[in-house]
Motif scaffolding. Sequence first.
Motif, PDB file in Angstrom:
ATOM      1  N   LEU A 143       0.811  -1.217   0.000  1.00  0.00           N
ATOM      2  CA  LEU A 143       0.000   0.000   0.000  1.00  0.00           C
ATOM      3  C   LEU A 143       0.848   1.272   0.000  1.00  0.00           C
ATOM      4  N   GLY A 144       2.129   1.136   0.276  1.00  0.00           N
ATOM      5  CA  GLY A 144       2.993   2.308   0.410  1.00  0.00           C
ATOM      6  C   GLY A 144       2.906   3.261  -0.770  1.00  0.00           C
ATOM      7  N   GLY A 145       3.064   2.735  -1.975  1.00  0.00           N
ATOM      8  CA  GLY A 145       3.025   3.583  -3.171  1.00  0.00           C
ATOM      9  C   GLY A 145       1.666   4.228  -3.373  1.00  0.00           C
ATOM     10  N   THR A 146       0.609   3.449  -3.170  1.00  0.00           N
ATOM     11  CA  THR A 146      -0.752   3.978  -3.328  1.00  0.00           C
ATOM     12  C   THR A 146      -1.034   5.081  -2.327  1.00  0.00           C
ATOM     13  N   LEU A 147      -0.594   4.889  -1.084  1.00  0.00           N
ATOM     14  CA  LEU A 147      -0.848   5.880  -0.042  1.00  0.00           C
ATOM     15  C   LEU A 147      -0.072   7.171  -0.306  1.00  0.00           C
ATOM     16  N   MET A 148       1.148   7.054  -0.786  1.00  0.00           N
ATOM     17  CA  MET A 148       1.922   8.250  -1.121  1.00  0.00           C
ATOM     18  C   MET A 148       1.288   8.998  -2.286  1.00  0.00           C
ATOM     19  N   SER A 149       0.727   8.246  -3.230  1.00  0.00           N
ATOM     20  CA  SER A 149       0.000   8.890  -4.338  1.00  0.00           C
ATOM     21  C   SER A 149      -1.234   9.608  -3.808  1.00  0.00           C
ATOM     22  N   GLY A 150      -1.896   8.975  -2.828  1.00  0.00           N
ATOM     23  CA  GLY A 150      -3.056   9.603  -2.204  1.00  0.00           C
ATOM     24  C   GLY A 150      -2.693  10.902  -1.512  1.00  0.00           C
ATOM     25  N   LEU A 151      -1.544  10.916  -0.823  1.00  0.00           N
ATOM     26  CA  LEU A 151      -1.086  12.148  -0.177  1.00  0.00           C
ATOM     27  C   LEU A 151      -0.796  13.234  -1.203  1.00  0.00           C
ATOM     28  N   SER A 152      -0.247  12.833  -2.349  1.00  0.00           N
ATOM     29  CA  SER A 152       0.031  13.809  -3.414  1.00  0.00           C
ATOM     30  C   SER A 152      -1.266  14.408  -3.945  1.00  0.00           C
ATOM     31  N   VAL A 153      -2.284  13.571  -4.117  1.00  0.00           N
ATOM     32  CA  VAL A 153      -3.589  14.060  -4.572  1.00  0.00           C
ATOM     33  C   VAL A 153      -4.181  15.023  -3.556  1.00  0.00           C
ATOM     34  N   LEU A 154      -4.053  14.684  -2.273  1.00  0.00           N
ATOM     35  CA  LEU A 154      -4.569  15.561  -1.218  1.00  0.00           C
ATOM     36  C   LEU A 154      -3.863  16.905  -1.218  1.00  0.00           C
ATOM     37  N   LEU A 155      -2.554  16.885  -1.439  1.00  0.00           N
ATOM     38  CA  LEU A 155      -1.799  18.140  -1.499  1.00  0.00           C
ATOM     39  C   LEU A 155      -2.244  19.000  -2.671  1.00  0.00           C
ATOM     40  N   LEU A 156      -2.449  18.356  -3.822  1.00  0.00           N
ATOM     41  CA  LEU A 156      -2.904  19.093  -5.004  1.00  0.00           C
ATOM     42  C   LEU A 156      -4.300  19.668  -4.793  1.00  0.00           C
ATOM     43  N   LEU A 157      -5.189  18.870  -4.179  1.00  0.00           N
ATOM     44  CA  LEU A 157      -6.539  19.355  -3.891  1.00  0.00           C
ATOM     45  C   LEU A 157      -6.506  20.551  -2.948  1.00  0.00           C
ATOM     46  N   SER A 158      -5.635  20.462  -1.947  1.00  0.00           N
ATOM     47  CA  SER A 158      -5.522  21.546  -0.978  1.00  0.00           C
ATOM     48  C   SER A 158      -5.015  22.822  -1.637  1.00  0.00           C
ATOM     49  N   MET A 159      -4.001  22.695  -2.486  1.00  0.00           N
ATOM     50  CA  MET A 159      -3.444  23.867  -3.172  1.00  0.00           C
ATOM     51  C   MET A 159      -4.460  24.448  -4.152  1.00  0.00           C
ATOM     52  N   PHE A 160      -5.157  23.583  -4.867  1.00  0.00           N
ATOM     53  CA  PHE A 160      -6.145  24.031  -5.841  1.00  0.00           C
ATOM     54  C   PHE A 160      -7.285  24.767  -5.149  1.00  0.00           C
ATOM     55  N   ASN A 161      -7.691  24.236  -3.984  1.00  0.00           N
ATOM     56  CA  ASN A 161      -8.826  24.823  -3.281  1.00  0.00           C
ATOM     57  C   ASN A 161      -8.471  26.128  -2.577  1.00  0.00           C
ATOM     58  N   MET A 162      -7.191  26.412  -2.414  1.00  0.00           N
ATOM     59  CA  MET A 162      -6.782  27.688  -1.855  1.00  0.00           C
ATOM     60  C   MET A 162      -7.208  28.849  -2.751  1.00  0.00           C
ATOM     61  N   PHE A 163      -7.305  28.588  -4.050  1.00  0.00           N
ATOM     62  CA  PHE A 163      -7.667  29.629  -5.005  1.00  0.00           C
ATOM     63  C   PHE A 163      -9.171  29.647  -5.304  1.00  0.00           C
ATOM     64  N   TYR A 164      -9.831  28.479  -5.214  1.00  0.00           N
ATOM     65  CA  TYR A 164     -11.235  28.399  -5.609  1.00  0.00           C
ATOM     66  C   TYR A 164     -12.199  28.359  -4.417  1.00  0.00           C
ATOM     67  N   GLY A 165     -11.726  27.893  -3.264  1.00  0.00           N
ATOM     68  CA  GLY A 165     -12.583  27.875  -2.075  1.00  0.00           C
ATOM     69  C   GLY A 165     -13.855  27.067  -2.240  1.00  0.00           C
ATOM     70  N   SER A 166     -13.752  25.923  -2.912  1.00  0.00           N
ATOM     71  CA  SER A 166     -14.915  25.085  -3.151  1.00  0.00           C
ATOM     72  C   SER A 166     -15.254  24.242  -1.922  1.00  0.00           C
ATOM     73  N   VAL A 167     -16.524  24.273  -1.511  1.00  0.00           N
ATOM     74  CA  VAL A 167     -16.973  23.457  -0.387  1.00  0.00           C
ATOM     75  C   VAL A 167     -16.905  21.977  -0.736  1.00  0.00           C
ATOM     76  N   MET A 168     -17.257  21.644  -1.974  1.00  0.00           N
ATOM     77  CA  MET A 168     -17.215  20.251  -2.413  1.00  0.00           C
ATOM     78  C   MET A 168     -15.800  19.683  -2.384  1.00  0.00           C
ATOM     79  N   LEU A 169     -14.837  20.499  -2.836  1.00  0.00           N
ATOM     80  CA  LEU A 169     -13.444  20.044  -2.799  1.00  0.00           C
ATOM     81  C   LEU A 169     -12.948  19.894  -1.363  1.00  0.00           C
ATOM     82  N   PHE A 170     -13.403  20.789  -0.500  1.00  0.00           N
ATOM     83  CA  PHE A 170     -13.025  20.704   0.909  1.00  0.00           C
ATOM     84  C   PHE A 170     -13.535  19.401   1.527  1.00  0.00           C
TER      85      PHE A 170
END
Length: 237
Positions: A143-170
């Motif tokens: 699961l190590g690789g999958t979980l690290m990919s998941g963390l990367s997705v979470l980081l991207l979502l967090s950065m993206f939502n800093m500009f858009y402030g979407s409740v759904m993304l949050f």
Amino acid sequence: MNVFDRNINFDALMKFSQISRSTQQHLKNVYSSLTICMLVAGVGAYVHVFTRLLQGGLLSFLGSIGLMIWLAMTPHSLETEKKRLAILCGFAFFTGVGLGPAMDFVISVNPSIIVTAFLGTSVIFACFTLSALYAQRRSYLFLGGTLMSGLSVLLLLSMFNMFYGSVMLFKAHMYLGLVVMCGFVLFDTQLIIEKAEMGDKDYIWHCVDLFLDFITIFRKLMMILATNEKDKKKEKK
């Protein structure tokens, strides 16, 4: 065979045949340290919420990071064990203080959510821990690789939502984060076992991994419950 015989062999339930005795003792030390961390973190959260002597924020975050680095740089030995335990407690305390702002928000919505989130986190953590302990060795390390990919997705979502402030993304970030951290409980538990079997008996540092997993799950679950409760109150109005 008597199909109505439902006697449970509790001795069999407590046997971990795939784990050596020395590693079982190591795990006892890890979970004992984890229990202490939970108590100290609770004190830190209490200090923020009820006394206001320390405020959760940038300073508490920097304090916890600094202590974690200090712990990582302090070698594991019998001579440094007490010192490292003290550093671990300091790290747990500042981590608890850092939970303060999130707990302030939850209390403003419904204080009982904190108890519900803690009990829910305890059940989730216990279930995934037992799954990792009873499962075949190394079965969850993939699961190590999958979980690290998941963390990367979470980081991207967090950065993206800093500009858009979407409740759904949050909300998506919170739910996905909860799933990822549950996976880390499986992964980290089996990784600790493998490290111990290879001779790494640094139970204090291994405790840090599981402590961070627990705290993150607690924070995510607490925010999910508080957000859902807040949405329900808005719908009633």
